[in-house]
Motif scaffolding. Structure first.
Motif, mmCIF file in Angstrom:
data_model
loop_
_atom_site.group_PDB
_atom_site.id
_atom_site.type_symbol
_atom_site.label_atom_id
_atom_site.label_comp_id
_atom_site.label_asym_id
_atom_site.label_seq_id
_atom_site.Cartn_x
_atom_site.Cartn_y
_atom_site.Cartn_z
ATOM 1 N N TYR A 1 -14.592 6.222 5.238
ATOM 2 C CA TYR A 1 -14.149 6.035 4.016
ATOM 3 C C TYR A 1 -15.261 6.733 3.075
ATOM 4 O O TYR A 1 -14.898 7.230 2.113
ATOM 5 N N THR B 1 -13.247 -2.098 1.766
ATOM 6 C CA THR B 1 -13.513 -2.012 3.441
ATOM 7 C C THR B 1 -14.666 -1.453 3.758
ATOM 8 O O THR B 1 -15.522 -2.181 4.816
ATOM 9 N N TRP C 1 -14.752 9.256 -0.014
ATOM 10 C CA TRP C 1 -15.049 8.943 -1.252
ATOM 11 C C TRP C 1 -15.906 9.996 -1.917
ATOM 12 O O TRP C 1 -15.720 10.284 -3.276
ATOM 13 N N THR D 1 -21.927 2.067 -3.424
ATOM 14 C CA THR D 1 -21.527 3.286 -4.271
ATOM 15 C C THR D 1 -22.704 3.583 -5.201
ATOM 16 O O THR D 1 -22.835 4.710 -5.701
ATOM 17 N N MET E 1 -4.256 1.402 4.607
ATOM 18 C CA MET E 1 -4.690 1.999 3.355
ATOM 19 C C MET E 1 -6.219 1.309 3.124
ATOM 20 O O MET E 1 -6.402 0.030 2.803
ATOM 21 N N GLU E 2 -7.023 1.955 3.123
ATOM 22 C CA GLU E 2 -8.442 1.433 2.950
ATOM 23 C C GLU E 2 -9.197 1.903 1.558
ATOM 24 O O GLU E 2 -8.945 3.119 1.072
ATOM 25 N N ASP E 3 -10.162 0.929 1.019
ATOM 26 C CA ASP E 3 -10.706 1.640 -0.262
ATOM 27 C C ASP E 3 -12.110 0.948 -0.107
ATOM 28 O O ASP E 3 -12.632 0.531 1.146
ATOM 29 N N ALA E 4 -12.901 1.003 -1.060
ATOM 30 C CA ALA E 4 -14.299 0.639 -1.068
ATOM 31 C C ALA E 4 -14.585 -0.447 -0.290
ATOM 32 O O ALA E 4 -15.564 -0.663 0.208
ATOM 33 N N ARG F 1 -11.876 10.781 -2.946
ATOM 34 C CA ARG F 1 -10.613 10.243 -2.701
ATOM 35 C C ARG F 1 -11.069 8.509 -2.845
ATOM 36 O O ARG F 1 -12.022 8.014 -2.502
ATOM 37 N N GLY F 2 -10.259 7.810 -3.587
ATOM 38 C CA GLY F 2 -10.468 6.290 -3.863
ATOM 39 C C GLY F 2 -9.891 5.514 -2.857
ATOM 40 O O GLY F 2 -10.266 4.466 -2.363
ATOM 41 N N ALA F 3 -8.604 5.868 -2.508
ATOM 42 C CA ALA F 3 -8.058 4.982 -1.313
ATOM 43 C C ALA F 3 -7.552 6.064 -0.379
ATOM 44 O O ALA F 3 -7.299 7.366 -0.352
ATOM 45 N N ALA G 1 0.946 -1.408 0.068
ATOM 46 C CA ALA G 1 -0.007 0.195 -0.189
ATOM 47 C C ALA G 1 0.900 1.308 0.053
ATOM 48 O O ALA G 1 0.339 2.231 -0.359
#
Length: 203
Positions: A98, A120, A102, A195, A115-118, A106-108, A39
Motif C-alpha cells: 500500500y 489498512t 501511495w 503519511t 480494496m485497501e486504503d491508508a 494511488r489512494g486506494a 468498494a
C-alpha cells in the motif's frame, strides 16, 4: 465499507465476494443502518437488493435499537483472537504494497481481492509495532522479535516480487516503501501517522 472486490475472470472469487458483501449488508440493514458503502460498482446491486428487502422505508429513524445496551465495560473490552505468523506476514506484505502505491499517487489499492486504503497500512504497521514492543507470542510459540520481523520482511518482499513480476517490482518505489514500513514498525515510539514521513518522499 465492504472491501471485497469481484473478479469477472474468476467465478469462484466473484461469488465469494458477492456472498461476503451480501452477508455484511444484511448485518448492517438489520442493525438499523440507513445506507451503506461498497468498494466496487458491481457490488451496488447486491447492496441495493438487501437494503430494499430490509429497509422498505426511506430511512430507519424508527429503528432505534433500544434492545441494545452498551456500556463502558463493553467499549473497553479487549477482543479475543489468535496471533499467527501468517497474519504477521500479511501485515507486512499488504502494508508495504500500500505504501509503495501511495508513493506513486494511488489512494486506494486493490490487494488480494480487497480494496485497501491508508487505514489498512496504519493498522498493519501499528499491530506489528505493538507485537514487537510487547514481545507478543504467536500461536505457534514464536515471540515477535526484530530478527523475526526482518526475516519475514525479506521473505514477503520476495513473494511480492514473484506475484507482480520482477520488472514491475524494480520499476516501483519498493525500497522507499520498505524503509518507511520498517522504520515505523520498529520505532521506539509509535508514530501518529505513516503519511507524515511518507510525504517527505513525494514533495
Amino acid at each position: 465499507m465492504a472491501a471485497q472486490i469481484p473478479d469477472r475472470r474468476n467465478p469462484e472469487v466473484n461469488e465469494a465476494a458477492f456472498a461476503k458483501v451480501r452477508a455484511d449488508k444484511e448485518r448492517e440493514a438489520r442493525a438499523g443502518h440507513d445506507g451503506t458503502w461498497v468498494a466496487h460498482p458491481d457490488l451496488v446491486p447486491v447492496a441495493m437488493e438487501v437494503f430494499d428487502k430490509y429497509m422498505p422505508e426511506p430511512n430507519q429513524l424508527g429503528n432505534k435499537r433500544e434492545d441494545v445496551a452498551m456500556g463502558q465495560a463493553d467499549l473497553l473490552q479487549i477482543h479475543e483472537g489468535t496471533r499467527t505468523e501468517e497474519g504477521l506476514r500479511q501485515n507486512i506484505r499488504v502494508g508495504v504494497q500500500y505504501i509503495e502505491a501511495w508513493l506513486r499517487g494511488r489512494g486506494a489499492v486493490p490487494l488480494y481481492n480487497l480494496m485497501e486504503d491508508a487505514a489498512t497500512a496504519e493498522i498493519s504497521r501499528s499491530q506489528i509495532w505493538q507485537e514487537l514492543h510487547f514481545g507478543a507470542k504467536l500461536d505457534d510459540g514464536q515471540t515477535v522479535t526484530r530478527a523475526l520481523f526482518d526475516r519475514l520482511l525479506g521473505e514477503e518482499m520476495e513473494r511480492v516480487k514473484e506475484e507482480i513480476g520482477a520488472d514491475n517490482y524494480a520499476a516501483g518505489r519498493f525500497p522507499e516503501a520498505i524503509e518507511i514500513f520498517r522504520s515505523l514498525s520498529t520505532a521506539d515510539t509509535l508514530q501518529p501517522f505513516l503519511t507524515l514521513p511518507a510525504y517527505k518522499m513525494i514533495v
